[in-house]
Design a protein around this motif. Structure first.
Motif, PDB file in Angstrom:
ATOM      1  N   ARG A 138       0.964  -1.201   0.122  1.00 54.37           N
ATOM      2  CA  ARG A 138       0.106   0.191   0.008  1.00 54.37           C
ATOM      3  C   ARG A 138       0.938   1.204   0.020  1.00 54.37           C
ATOM      4  N   ARG A 139       2.015   1.102   0.592  1.00 57.86           N
ATOM      5  CA  ARG A 139       3.002   2.310   0.739  1.00 57.86           C
ATOM      6  C   ARG A 139       3.501   2.547  -0.731  1.00 57.86           C
ATOM      7  N   LEU A 140       3.790   1.534  -1.395  1.00 51.64           N
ATOM      8  CA  LEU A 140       4.158   1.484  -3.085  1.00 51.64           C
ATOM      9  C   LEU A 140       3.506   2.182  -3.734  1.00 51.64           C
ATOM     10  N   ILE A 141       2.002   2.023  -3.610  1.00 47.53           N
ATOM     11  CA  ILE A 141       1.193   2.507  -4.634  1.00 47.53           C
ATOM     12  C   ILE A 141       0.643   3.813  -3.999  1.00 47.53           C
ATOM     13  N   GLY A 142       0.994   4.301  -2.900  1.00 51.88           N
ATOM     14  CA  GLY A 142       0.517   5.385  -2.249  1.00 51.88           C
ATOM     15  C   GLY A 142      -0.891   5.567  -1.616  1.00 51.88           C
ATOM     16  N   ALA A 143      -1.480   4.367  -1.349  1.00 57.62           N
ATOM     17  CA  ALA A 143      -2.965   4.101  -0.700  1.00 57.62           C
ATOM     18  C   ALA A 143      -2.551   4.150   0.790  1.00 57.62           C
ATOM     19  N   PRO A 144      -3.590   4.661   1.471  1.00 54.90           N
ATOM     20  CA  PRO A 144      -3.762   4.769   2.641  1.00 54.90           C
ATOM     21  C   PRO A 144      -3.554   3.250   3.409  1.00 54.90           C
ATOM     22  N   GLU A 145      -3.065   3.071   4.918  1.00 55.60           N
ATOM     23  CA  GLU A 145      -2.645   1.946   5.202  1.00 55.60           C
ATOM     24  C   GLU A 145      -3.772   1.272   5.913  1.00 55.60           C
ATOM     25  N   GLY A 146      -5.006   1.791   5.863  1.00 55.88           N
ATOM     26  CA  GLY A 146      -6.074   1.172   6.650  1.00 55.88           C
ATOM     27  C   GLY A 146      -6.137  -0.352   6.053  1.00 55.88           C
ATOM     28  N   GLY A 147      -6.694  -0.980   6.991  1.00 51.82           N
ATOM     29  CA  GLY A 147      -6.911  -2.508   6.718  1.00 51.82           C
ATOM     30  C   GLY A 147      -5.784  -3.250   6.716  1.00 51.82           C
ATOM     31  N   THR A 148      -4.439  -2.838   6.868  1.00 50.33           N
ATOM     32  CA  THR A 148      -3.148  -3.653   6.877  1.00 50.33           C
ATOM     33  C   THR A 148      -2.952  -4.749   7.795  1.00 50.33           C
ATOM     34  N   ASP A 149      -3.835  -4.301   9.107  1.00 47.60           N
ATOM     35  CA  ASP A 149      -3.274  -5.161  10.120  1.00 47.60           C
ATOM     36  C   ASP A 149      -4.267  -6.432  10.275  1.00 47.60           C
ATOM     37  N   GLU A 150      -5.246  -6.272   9.333  1.00 46.49           N
ATOM     38  CA  GLU A 150      -6.212  -7.642   9.300  1.00 46.49           C
ATOM     39  C   GLU A 150      -5.861  -8.687   8.317  1.00 46.49           C
ATOM     40  N   PRO A 151      -6.313  -9.641   8.410  1.00 47.89           N
ATOM     41  CA  PRO A 151      -6.176 -10.738   7.386  1.00 47.89           C
ATOM     42  C   PRO A 151      -6.533  -9.892   5.883  1.00 47.89           C
ATOM     43  N   GLN A 152      -5.765 -10.336   4.853  1.00 47.15           N
ATOM     44  CA  GLN A 152      -6.307  -9.645   3.680  1.00 47.15           C
ATOM     45  C   GLN A 152      -6.992 -10.504   2.698  1.00 47.15           C
ATOM     46  N   GLY A 153      -7.140 -11.830   2.875  1.00 44.70           N
ATOM     47  CA  GLY A 153      -8.218 -12.581   2.072  1.00 44.70           C
ATOM     48  C   GLY A 153      -9.760 -12.292   2.000  1.00 44.70           C
ATOM     49  N   SER A 154     -10.064 -12.564   0.829  1.00 44.02           N
ATOM     50  CA  SER A 154     -11.544 -12.466   0.809  1.00 44.02           C
ATOM     51  C   SER A 154     -11.963 -13.555  -0.161  1.00 44.02           C
ATOM     52  N   LEU A 155     -13.277 -13.757  -0.539  1.00 38.19           N
ATOM     53  CA  LEU A 155     -13.741 -14.679  -1.250  1.00 38.19           C
ATOM     54  C   LEU A 155     -13.959 -14.548  -2.501  1.00 38.19           C
ATOM     55  N   ASN A 156     -13.009 -13.712  -3.075  1.00 39.61           N
ATOM     56  CA  ASN A 156     -13.094 -13.237  -4.395  1.00 39.61           C
ATOM     57  C   ASN A 156     -11.960 -13.882  -5.179  1.00 39.61           C
ATOM     58  N   MET A 157     -11.019 -14.908  -4.911  1.00 39.22           N
ATOM     59  CA  MET A 157     -10.121 -15.344  -5.762  1.00 39.22           C
ATOM     60  C   MET A 157      -9.943 -16.881  -5.026  1.00 39.22           C
ATOM     61  N   ASP A 158      -9.099 -17.568  -5.846  1.00 42.70           N
ATOM     62  CA  ASP A 158      -8.498 -18.782  -5.473  1.00 42.70           C
ATOM     63  C   ASP A 158      -7.189 -19.151  -5.760  1.00 42.70           C
ATOM     64  N   VAL A 159      -6.286 -19.512  -4.953  1.00 39.55           N
ATOM     65  CA  VAL A 159      -5.059 -20.023  -5.271  1.00 39.55           C
ATOM     66  C   VAL A 159      -5.081 -21.495  -5.560  1.00 39.55           C
ATOM     67  N   TYR A 160      -4.676 -21.800  -6.826  1.00 37.22           N
ATOM     68  CA  TYR A 160      -5.144 -23.200  -7.184  1.00 37.22           C
ATOM     69  C   TYR A 160      -3.591 -23.992  -7.492  1.00 37.22           C
ATOM     70  N   PHE A 161      -3.631 -25.065  -6.866  1.00 41.74           N
ATOM     71  CA  PHE A 161      -2.456 -25.927  -7.053  1.00 41.74           C
ATOM     72  C   PHE A 161      -3.323 -27.572  -7.540  1.00 41.74           C
ATOM     73  N   GLU A 162      -2.125 -28.244  -8.212  1.00 45.31           N
ATOM     74  CA  GLU A 162      -2.761 -29.513  -8.378  1.00 45.31           C
ATOM     75  C   GLU A 162      -1.578 -30.485  -7.961  1.00 45.31           C
ATOM     76  N   THR A 163      -2.014 -31.750  -7.534  1.00 46.00           N
ATOM     77  CA  THR A 163      -0.853 -32.748  -7.083  1.00 46.00           C
ATOM     78  C   THR A 163      -1.292 -34.298  -7.778  1.00 46.00           C
ATOM     79  N   ASP A 164      -0.522 -35.084  -7.980  1.00 44.74           N
ATOM     80  CA  ASP A 164      -0.762 -36.718  -8.231  1.00 44.74           C
ATOM     81  C   ASP A 164      -1.066 -37.392  -7.000  1.00 44.74           C
TER      82      ASP A 164
END
Length: 125
Positions: free
Chosen positions: A53-79
């Protein structure tokens, strides 16, 4: 000029906690570690939310809470889906659901990372 995809970058509350989770709990090797940004094999990157957020000049609000939300999925595969499922359950991941066969015929299971991002592991199609 050619543009190519390099990484998907997700924000995390605590880079060290998340790095340990993806590297040690899930087993994804770290390719590069820049402190506030960590890149894993397979083009997944984590970035500390506060620093980003500092890099993009955005306010820091919300950075001390978990960042996840239900709008993406980190996907892996395994045999070894069943073995991976058992290992991660024993490691205490916050399971969303056990191994289920999806409508397209692929067995998968889902859980949360430390920030609440949805992580999915499936058998190769």
């Amino acid at each position: 000029m050619t543009i190519q995809f390099v990484n998907t970058l997700i924000m995390v509350k605590d880079i060290e906690v998340s790095k340990k989770f993806y590297e040690q709990t899930i087993g994804i090797p770290v390719v590069q570690d820049y402190g506030a940004c960590v890149i894993f094999e397979g083009h997944l990157a984590l970035h500390g939310a506060r620093e980003f957020r500092r890099l993009i000049g955005a306010p820091e609000g919300g950075t001390d809470e978990p960042q996840g939300s239900l709008n993406m999925d980190v996907y892996f595969e395994t045999d070894d889906l069943a073995g991976t499922y058992e290992r991660l359950c024993q490691a205490g991941v916050r399971l969303i659901h056990g191994i289920e066969t999806q409508a397209w015929g692929q067995p998968v299971f889902r859980f949360y990372d430390p920030d609440g991002h949805v992580v999915e592991i499936g058998a190769p199609l």
